[in-house]
Design a protein around this motif. Sequence first.
Motif, PDB file in Angstrom:
ATOM      1  N   ASP A 101     -32.154  -2.455  15.638  1.00  0.00           N
ATOM      2  CA  ASP A 101     -32.490  -1.043  15.529  1.00  0.00           C
ATOM      3  C   ASP A 101     -33.062  -0.521  16.842  1.00  0.00           C
ATOM      4  OD1 ASP A 101     -32.782   1.429  14.103  1.00  0.00           O
ATOM      5  OD2 ASP A 101     -34.935   0.993  13.963  1.00  0.00           O
ATOM      6  N   LEU A 102     -33.923  -1.305  17.480  1.00  0.00           N
ATOM      7  CA  LEU A 102     -34.494  -0.893  18.764  1.00  0.00           C
ATOM      8  C   LEU A 102     -33.433  -0.813  19.854  1.00  0.00           C
ATOM      9  CD1 LEU A 102     -37.877  -2.831  18.751  1.00  0.00           C
ATOM     10  CD2 LEU A 102     -37.536  -0.357  18.559  1.00  0.00           C
ATOM     11  N   LYS A 103     -32.490  -1.727  19.842  1.00  0.00           N
ATOM     12  CA  LYS A 103     -31.405  -1.692  20.829  1.00  0.00           C
ATOM     13  C   LYS A 103     -30.578  -0.420  20.672  1.00  0.00           C
ATOM     14  CE  LYS A 103     -30.818  -6.612  21.720  1.00  0.00           C
ATOM     15  NZ  LYS A 103     -29.906  -7.765  21.632  1.00  0.00           N
ATOM     16  N   LYS A 104     -30.296  -0.028  19.432  1.00  0.00           N
ATOM     17  CA  LYS A 104     -29.545   1.207  19.188  1.00  0.00           C
ATOM     18  C   LYS A 104     -30.321   2.408  19.713  1.00  0.00           C
ATOM     19  CE  LYS A 104     -27.114  -0.454  15.119  1.00  0.00           C
ATOM     20  NZ  LYS A 104     -26.990  -0.367  13.660  1.00  0.00           N
ATOM     21  N   GLN A 105     -31.614   2.442  19.457  1.00  0.00           N
ATOM     22  CA  GLN A 105     -32.438   3.541  19.947  1.00  0.00           C
ATOM     23  C   GLN A 105     -32.465   3.570  21.473  1.00  0.00           C
ATOM     24  OE1 GLN A 105     -36.289   4.193  18.004  1.00  0.00           O
ATOM     25  NE2 GLN A 105     -35.589   2.851  16.363  1.00  0.00           N
ATOM     26  N   LEU A 106     -32.560   2.396  22.099  1.00  0.00           N
ATOM     27  CA  LEU A 106     -32.544   2.326  23.564  1.00  0.00           C
ATOM     28  C   LEU A 106     -31.230   2.837  24.139  1.00  0.00           C
ATOM     29  CD1 LEU A 106     -34.281  -1.065  24.349  1.00  0.00           C
ATOM     30  CD2 LEU A 106     -34.990   1.185  25.134  1.00  0.00           C
ATOM     31  N   HIS A 107     -30.108   2.455  23.527  1.00  0.00           N
ATOM     32  CA  HIS A 107     -28.805   2.922  23.995  1.00  0.00           C
ATOM     33  C   HIS A 107     -28.736   4.447  23.916  1.00  0.00           C
ATOM     34  CE1 HIS A 107     -27.077  -0.986  24.620  1.00  0.00           C
ATOM     35  NE2 HIS A 107     -27.192  -1.326  23.355  1.00  0.00           N
ATOM     36  N   GLU A 108     -29.207   5.014  22.822  1.00  0.00           N
ATOM     37  CA  GLU A 108     -29.188   6.471  22.669  1.00  0.00           C
ATOM     38  C   GLU A 108     -30.065   7.148  23.714  1.00  0.00           C
ATOM     39  OE1 GLU A 108     -30.054   7.675  18.661  1.00  0.00           O
ATOM     40  OE2 GLU A 108     -28.561   6.315  17.843  1.00  0.00           O
ATOM     41  N   LEU A 109     -31.255   6.610  23.934  1.00  0.00           N
ATOM     42  CA  LEU A 109     -32.146   7.185  24.933  1.00  0.00           C
ATOM     43  C   LEU A 109     -31.552   7.109  26.337  1.00  0.00           C
ATOM     44  CD1 LEU A 109     -35.539   5.841  23.594  1.00  0.00           C
ATOM     45  CD2 LEU A 109     -34.955   8.255  23.905  1.00  0.00           C
ATOM     46  N   MET A 110     -30.961   5.979  26.671  1.00  0.00           N
ATOM     47  CA  MET A 110     -30.372   5.825  27.994  1.00  0.00           C
ATOM     48  C   MET A 110     -29.166   6.750  28.161  1.00  0.00           C
ATOM     49  SD  MET A 110     -32.372   3.896  29.629  1.00  0.00           S
ATOM     50  CE  MET A 110     -31.454   3.524  31.109  1.00  0.00           C
ATOM     51  N   LEU A 111     -28.352   6.878  27.140  1.00  0.00           N
ATOM     52  CA  LEU A 111     -27.215   7.797  27.228  1.00  0.00           C
ATOM     53  C   LEU A 111     -27.705   9.223  27.454  1.00  0.00           C
ATOM     54  CD1 LEU A 111     -24.845   6.485  24.423  1.00  0.00           C
ATOM     55  CD2 LEU A 111     -24.399   6.517  26.873  1.00  0.00           C
ATOM     56  N   PHE A 112     -28.744   9.616  26.756  1.00  0.00           N
ATOM     57  CA  PHE A 112     -29.280  10.959  26.880  1.00  0.00           C
ATOM     58  C   PHE A 112     -29.886  11.199  28.266  1.00  0.00           C
ATOM     59  CE2 PHE A 112     -32.770  13.996  26.479  1.00  0.00           C
ATOM     60  CZ  PHE A 112     -32.086  15.100  26.008  1.00  0.00           C
ATOM     61  N   HIS A 113     -30.699  10.289  28.747  1.00  0.00           N
ATOM     62  CA  HIS A 113     -31.430  10.491  29.996  1.00  0.00           C
ATOM     63  C   HIS A 113     -30.612  10.181  31.252  1.00  0.00           C
ATOM     64  CE1 HIS A 113     -35.240  11.514  28.220  1.00  0.00           C
ATOM     65  NE2 HIS A 113     -35.156  10.479  27.410  1.00  0.00           N
ATOM     66  N   VAL A 114     -29.822   9.135  31.216  1.00  0.00           N
ATOM     67  CA  VAL A 114     -29.134   8.690  32.432  1.00  0.00           C
ATOM     68  C   VAL A 114     -27.748   9.312  32.560  1.00  0.00           C
ATOM     69  CG1 VAL A 114     -28.212   6.675  33.643  1.00  0.00           C
ATOM     70  CG2 VAL A 114     -30.414   6.531  32.480  1.00  0.00           C
ATOM     71  N   TYR A 115     -27.029   9.404  31.471  1.00  0.00           N
ATOM     72  CA  TYR A 115     -25.638   9.856  31.531  1.00  0.00           C
ATOM     73  C   TYR A 115     -25.453  11.276  31.047  1.00  0.00           C
ATOM     74  CZ  TYR A 115     -24.733   4.902  32.171  1.00  0.00           C
ATOM     75  OH  TYR A 115     -24.737   3.621  32.634  1.00  0.00           O
ATOM     76  N   GLU A 116     -26.510  12.100  31.063  1.00  0.00           N
ATOM     77  CA  GLU A 116     -26.397  13.466  30.546  1.00  0.00           C
ATOM     78  C   GLU A 116     -25.484  14.327  31.361  1.00  0.00           C
ATOM     79  OE1 GLU A 116     -30.088  15.628  30.678  1.00  0.00           O
ATOM     80  OE2 GLU A 116     -30.932  14.148  31.988  1.00  0.00           O
TER      81      GLU A 116
END
Length: 69
Positions: free
Chosen positions: A54-69
């Motif tokens: 669950d934490l890995k999924k949340q991290l992927h979402e956060l990184m997609l939002f912040h880094v690849y926006e």
Amino acid sequence: MIQHFQYKSMYDNKQLPGWTFSFYFSGKKYEGNYHKNGSIEWTSHEPPAVKQEDLKKQLHELMLFHVYE
């Protein structure tokens, strides 16, 4: 739920992919490296096994939002 999420580039040349991150979960601080292929390397103690996916999924979402926006 992840709290106080922070990330920064691993390299001075920000065009090179790779980031370090930290966050708090259940009152404990976790740190790690997020690699360009999406793999996560924990540099602190690992989260409990039952919460890790669950934490890995949340991290992927956060990184997609912040880094690849």
